[in-house]
Motif scaffolding. Structure first.
Motif, mmCIF file in Angstrom:
data_model
loop_
_atom_site.group_PDB
_atom_site.id
_atom_site.type_symbol
_atom_site.label_atom_id
_atom_site.label_comp_id
_atom_site.label_asym_id
_atom_site.label_seq_id
_atom_site.Cartn_x
_atom_site.Cartn_y
_atom_site.Cartn_z
ATOM 1 N N ARG A 34 0.837 -1.198 0.000
ATOM 2 C CA ARG A 34 0.000 0.000 0.000
ATOM 3 C C ARG A 34 0.878 1.256 0.000
ATOM 4 N NH1 ARG A 34 -2.440 -1.111 4.262
ATOM 5 N NH2 ARG A 34 -4.085 -2.351 3.282
ATOM 6 N N ARG A 74 3.925 1.522 -1.134
ATOM 7 C CA ARG A 74 4.550 1.631 -2.454
ATOM 8 C C ARG A 74 3.592 2.274 -3.454
ATOM 9 N NH1 ARG A 74 4.073 -0.979 -7.155
ATOM 10 N NH2 ARG A 74 5.893 -1.211 -8.523
ATOM 11 N N GLY A 75 2.343 1.807 -3.456
ATOM 12 C CA GLY A 75 1.353 2.339 -4.393
ATOM 13 C C GLY A 75 1.035 3.801 -4.143
ATOM 14 N N TYR A 91 4.072 6.005 -5.234
ATOM 15 C CA TYR A 91 4.216 6.086 -6.691
ATOM 16 C C TYR A 91 3.137 6.978 -7.299
ATOM 17 C CZ TYR A 91 4.229 4.711 -11.600
ATOM 18 O OH TYR A 91 4.242 4.729 -12.961
ATOM 19 N N THR A 107 -6.068 -1.836 -14.317
ATOM 20 C CA THR A 107 -4.832 -1.078 -14.220
ATOM 21 C C THR A 107 -4.536 -0.337 -15.516
ATOM 22 O OG1 THR A 107 -3.935 -2.677 -12.635
ATOM 23 C CG2 THR A 107 -2.360 -1.227 -13.742
#
Length: 342
Positions: free
Chosen positions: A134, A136-137, A140, A269
């Motif tokens: 989470r 990391r997302g 980013y 995605t």
């Protein structure tokens, strides 16, 4: 969270912040690049697209490389390649060097992005890897959103080269933080896979598809340069299918192509990425035109503030909802909101 998992999360988040900023900051920084280097519109297009083309072309290669040489090692190699690209871009005195530098950055990003997921999974916290994924997302996506602000502020007040110097410094930090992880044993299996031919063919096919899409309008959709590339791409694609059908460890296992969850996640995605890239593209155009009329970079950047804050805020809300209604509910709701917003 133990020491190794903390290091993994910090290194991955720093690297993904660089990847996110690098994707979008240059769209605004092209004003400074054009003024200093005197580049043409076509050269500016390649400065923008060289990074995206190589990142897309070598993404599967990056995933396969992690299986062969190790996830942490691949992550650090990717960061190192990215550092070389940043250094070349920061000192470039001409467009050719800058385009090559951007392509090198794309190769680094292609290694970093899949390896970053595996590094987090290989060094999970005691509570599991969900929190790290989470983080990391969020990092980013947030970096993706604030990239134009960073690019605009640095270009206006320092130089467009400062964007690359800043990225270089952050990547060195990520490498330093991740370095002790090389001495630790990964908890993930290391399959013996050597499908280098398939990886090469994938890189060529993706590169040619993006090249045709980006240059077809200039060359002419019905003229011979485009036609020849289309035929070559189809031939390489057919060869790729044949190679992957015969290899023991294909790049993409056929079972994944029949898994509804995997298909749905990838389609979602893809849609979200197209929408975000479109949003950032039009924002960059807006930022460049608004600044002509003496608006400050900071003022223009506030247009993206709701987008960036919603990424962070709704990530926390999604966590709360998923505990009570499972993961499907927040995913479907998020897709619906994205459709309405875009």
């Amino acid at each position: 969270m133990n020491g190794s998992s903390r290091r993994a999360v910090v290194a991955v988040c720093v690297a993904m912040a660089v990847v996110g900023v690098n994707t979008t900051a240059i769209g605004v920084a092209t004003r400074g690049i054009a003024d200093e280097l005197g580049v043409s519109l076509r050269e500016l297009e390649w400065i923008m697209s060289a990074y995206l083309v190589t990142a897309a072309a070598f993404a599967l290669v990056g995933g396969r490389m992690g299986d062969v040489v190790g996830r942490t090692r691949t992550f650090m190699i990717g960061c190192g390649i990215f550092v070389v690209g940043c250094l070349l871009a920061a000192v470039a005195q001409g467009t050719t060097v800058l385009i090559v530098a951007r392509a090198i950055q794309g190769v680094g990003a292609a290694l970093v992005m899949p390896a970053s997921i595996e590094v987090v999974a290989a060094h999970p916290a005691s509570s599991g890897p969900r929190g790290a994924f989470r983080a990391r997302g969020i990092v980013y996506a947030s970096a993706f959103g604030v990239g134009p602000l960073i690019g605009g502020v640095l270009t206006d007040n320092v130089s467009w080269r400062a964007v690359f110097w800043g990225e270089l410094a952050l990547l060195i930090v990520a490498i330093g933080v991740a370095l002790p992880l090389l001495r630790e044993t990964s908890q993930l299996p290391k399959p013996r896979t050597r499908d280098f031919l398939g990886a090469t063919l994938v890189a060529l096919v993706v590169f040619l598809v993006v090249l045709i899409a980006s240059r077809g309008r200039t060359w002419g959709w019905v003229l011979w340069p485009t036609g020849v590339l289309v035929v070559v791409t189809l031939a390489l694609g057919a060869w790729l299918v044949r190679v992957e059908a015969r290899t023991e460890h294909p790049l993409i296992h056929p079972g994944l192509l029949r898994d509804r969850l995997v298909i749905g996640a990838n389609v979602a995605t893809l849609g979200a990425s197209i929408g975000m890239l479109g949003l950032i593209y039009f924002f960059s155009v807006f930022a460049q035109s608004a600044l002509v009329f003496n608006s400050t970079a900071l003022g223009v950047a506030f247009a993206l503030l709701p987008f960036t804050l919603s990424i962070v805020g709704f990530a926390l809300i999604a966590r709360f909802l998923s505990r009570r209604m499972g993961v499907s509910g927040p995913v479907i709701a998020g897709l619906g909101l994205s459709v309405i917003g875009f």
